[in-house]
Scaffold this motif. Structure first.
Motif, PDB file in Angstrom:
ATOM      1  N   TRP A   1       0.844  -1.191   0.000  1.00  0.00           N
ATOM      2  CA  TRP A   1       0.000   0.000   0.000  1.00  0.00           C
ATOM      3  C   TRP A   1       0.879   1.240   0.000  1.00  0.00           C
ATOM      4  O   TRP A   1       1.975   1.250   0.561  1.00  0.00           O
ATOM      5  CB  TRP A   1      -0.933  -0.006   1.216  1.00  0.00           C
ATOM      6  CG  TRP A   1      -2.200  -0.743   0.923  1.00  0.00           C
ATOM      7  CD1 TRP A   1      -2.328  -2.066   0.600  1.00  0.00           C
ATOM      8  CD2 TRP A   1      -3.510  -0.194   0.875  1.00  0.00           C
ATOM      9  NE1 TRP A   1      -3.640  -2.368   0.370  1.00  0.00           N
ATOM     10  CE2 TRP A   1      -4.388  -1.252   0.530  1.00  0.00           C
ATOM     11  CE3 TRP A   1      -4.029   1.070   1.094  1.00  0.00           C
ATOM     12  CZ2 TRP A   1      -5.766  -1.066   0.394  1.00  0.00           C
ATOM     13  CZ3 TRP A   1      -5.404   1.255   0.968  1.00  0.00           C
ATOM     14  CH2 TRP A   1      -6.255   0.205   0.626  1.00  0.00           C
ATOM     15  N   ARG A   2       0.370   2.287  -0.609  1.00  0.00           N
ATOM     16  CA  ARG A   2       1.184   3.481  -0.833  1.00  0.00           C
ATOM     17  C   ARG A   2       1.617   4.162   0.459  1.00  0.00           C
ATOM     18  O   ARG A   2       2.756   4.634   0.552  1.00  0.00           O
ATOM     19  CB  ARG A   2       0.414   4.483  -1.697  1.00  0.00           C
ATOM     20  CG  ARG A   2       0.168   4.000  -3.122  1.00  0.00           C
ATOM     21  CD  ARG A   2      -0.574   5.054  -3.912  1.00  0.00           C
ATOM     22  NE  ARG A   2       0.275   6.212  -4.166  1.00  0.00           N
ATOM     23  CZ  ARG A   2      -0.198   7.383  -4.587  1.00  0.00           C
ATOM     24  NH1 ARG A   2      -1.507   7.564  -4.735  1.00  0.00           N
ATOM     25  NH2 ARG A   2       0.628   8.390  -4.804  1.00  0.00           N
TER      26      ARG A   2
ATOM     27  N   GLN B   1       5.375   5.086   1.188  1.00  0.00           N
ATOM     28  CA  GLN B   1       5.807   6.481   1.183  1.00  0.00           C
ATOM     29  C   GLN B   1       6.500   6.850   2.490  1.00  0.00           C
ATOM     30  O   GLN B   1       7.503   7.573   2.496  1.00  0.00           O
ATOM     31  CB  GLN B   1       4.613   7.400   0.931  1.00  0.00           C
ATOM     32  CG  GLN B   1       4.067   7.321  -0.483  1.00  0.00           C
ATOM     33  CD  GLN B   1       2.753   8.057  -0.638  1.00  0.00           C
ATOM     34  OE1 GLN B   1       2.094   8.425   0.348  1.00  0.00           O
ATOM     35  NE2 GLN B   1       2.331   8.267  -1.882  1.00  0.00           N
TER      36      GLN B   1
ATOM     37  N   VAL C   1       9.986   5.289  -1.114  1.00  0.00           N
ATOM     38  CA  VAL C   1       9.682   4.401  -2.230  1.00  0.00           C
ATOM     39  C   VAL C   1      10.927   3.672  -2.713  1.00  0.00           C
ATOM     40  O   VAL C   1      10.926   2.446  -2.903  1.00  0.00           O
ATOM     41  CB  VAL C   1       9.031   5.193  -3.385  1.00  0.00           C
ATOM     42  CG1 VAL C   1       8.728   4.261  -4.561  1.00  0.00           C
ATOM     43  CG2 VAL C   1       7.745   5.862  -2.915  1.00  0.00           C
TER      44      VAL C   1
ATOM     45  N   LEU D   1       0.465  -2.646  -6.313  1.00  0.00           N
ATOM     46  CA  LEU D   1       0.470  -1.480  -5.439  1.00  0.00           C
ATOM     47  C   LEU D   1      -0.961  -0.975  -5.338  1.00  0.00           C
ATOM     48  O   LEU D   1      -1.679  -0.859  -6.332  1.00  0.00           O
ATOM     49  CB  LEU D   1       1.368  -0.371  -5.999  1.00  0.00           C
ATOM     50  CG  LEU D   1       1.430   0.902  -5.141  1.00  0.00           C
ATOM     51  CD1 LEU D   1       2.071   0.634  -3.778  1.00  0.00           C
ATOM     52  CD2 LEU D   1       2.175   2.017  -5.868  1.00  0.00           C
TER      53      LEU D   1
ATOM     54  N   ALA E   1       1.243   7.650  -8.365  1.00  0.00           N
ATOM     55  CA  ALA E   1       1.089   6.251  -7.980  1.00  0.00           C
ATOM     56  C   ALA E   1       1.648   5.324  -9.053  1.00  0.00           C
ATOM     57  O   ALA E   1       2.253   4.287  -8.750  1.00  0.00           O
ATOM     58  CB  ALA E   1      -0.385   5.942  -7.727  1.00  0.00           C
TER      59      ALA E   1
ATOM     60  N   GLU F   1       5.350   5.306  -8.676  1.00  0.00           N
ATOM     61  CA  GLU F   1       5.712   4.512  -7.501  1.00  0.00           C
ATOM     62  C   GLU F   1       5.630   3.019  -7.807  1.00  0.00           C
ATOM     63  O   GLU F   1       6.512   2.242  -7.414  1.00  0.00           O
ATOM     64  CB  GLU F   1       4.786   4.860  -6.331  1.00  0.00           C
ATOM     65  CG  GLU F   1       4.996   6.263  -5.781  1.00  0.00           C
ATOM     66  CD  GLU F   1       3.861   6.713  -4.874  1.00  0.00           C
ATOM     67  OE1 GLU F   1       3.038   5.864  -4.465  1.00  0.00           O
ATOM     68  OE2 GLU F   1       3.775   7.924  -4.590  1.00  0.00           O
TER      69      GLU F   1
END
Length: 265
Positions: free
Chosen positions: A26-27, A31, A35, A52, A76, A79
């Motif tokens: 999960w972001r 974060q 990353v 992700l 996103a 990432e």
């Protein structure tokens, strides 16, 4: 998210110890960790980032909010590419404030994908529309069925946009098995996720996903349907559950792995 109480280093170590080959990330924790650092951690552990989560929330009618949403989804995508996964899961967004127009919200999602899908493809990332149970249609996701998700995804090439098959959200829908077959035939099953349905739902309902085997879903039957549709990718377990989060994370991960074998293999 199943074991969000574990740090990323703890999670990678626990996965290695259990023989779990991949992690759906999960972001927010990525974060917080960084990353690039997260990508290095997982890569050096020999693990794969399966997906992700999450992009999406693409239904805004306010121009500034719309622009911010597109920018966040582009971030996103970058990432996801940095982490080495080819799949970004989308929770597409609910009704804009004051709106009762669900079809219009779905068209806003399609409009956004028209902008984002080519950008994602340039970065080697597929966008995966996840339909959420109808109880989330107002505030989280105007896409409630796998058929609705496919109707949007099929406007784009399969290598750009597909769908997520999540048992928690679609198990109730008698049209979903046919939609799984349709998605498989089109090469659009980009992610397969497992969670069980238990009642009573908790207040707020979001964190009510049951541990595998504790609820009403025939998980093995869904796995067999997805297999029959030609899906050969990773299978993820995604549990939002306060009781599980309050326990020792390594214990929960081990239990989840055993439940996966018992109820789906």
């Amino acid at each position: 998210m199943t074991v969000k109480q574990l740090s990323l280093p703890e999670l990678t170590e626990a996965c290695l110890g259990l023989g779990v080959p991949g992690i759906g990330l999960w972001r927010e924790p990525v974060q917080a960790y960084g990353v690039e650092a997260a990508a290095k951690l997982v890569r050096e552990a020999g693990l794969t980032v399966t997906t992700l989560c999450r992009g999406g929330f693409l239904t805004a009618t306010d121009a500034d909010e719309w622009t911010r949403a597109l920018d966040d989804n582009r971030a996103a995508v970058v990432e996801a590419a940095t982490l080495g996964t080819d799949t970004l899961v989308l929770v597409s967004g609910g009704l804009p404030p004051g709106s009762r127009d669900l079809p219009g919200a779905r068209e806003r999602i399609a409009d956004a994908l028209g902008i984002l899908a080519p950008f994602a493809q340039e970065h080697g990332v597929r966008l995966a529309i996840e339909p959420l149970h109808p109880m989330f249609a107002a505030d989280r996701c105007a896409v409630s069925t796998l058929t609705q998700a496919l109707d949007i995804a099929e406007r784009f090439p399969a290598e750009q946009v597909g769908v997520v098959v999540d048992t928690y959200h679609i198990w109730w829908d008698d049209q979903a098995p046919a939609a799984v077959a349709r998605a498989g035939a089109g090469g659009r099953i980009h992610s397969f996720q497992l969670a069980d349905w238990v009642t009573p739902l908790p207040a707020g309902v979001l964190n009510g996903r049951g541990q595998l085997g504790d609820g009403a879903i025939d998980l093995r039957a869904w796995r067999e349907q997805v297999d029959a549709a030609g899906y050969t990718g990773p299978i993820e377990v995604e549990l939002f559950n306060d009781a599980l989060w309050a326990r020792d994370g390594v214990e929960v991960l081990s239990e989840t792995a055993m439940r996966y074998v018992r109820h789906t293999v």
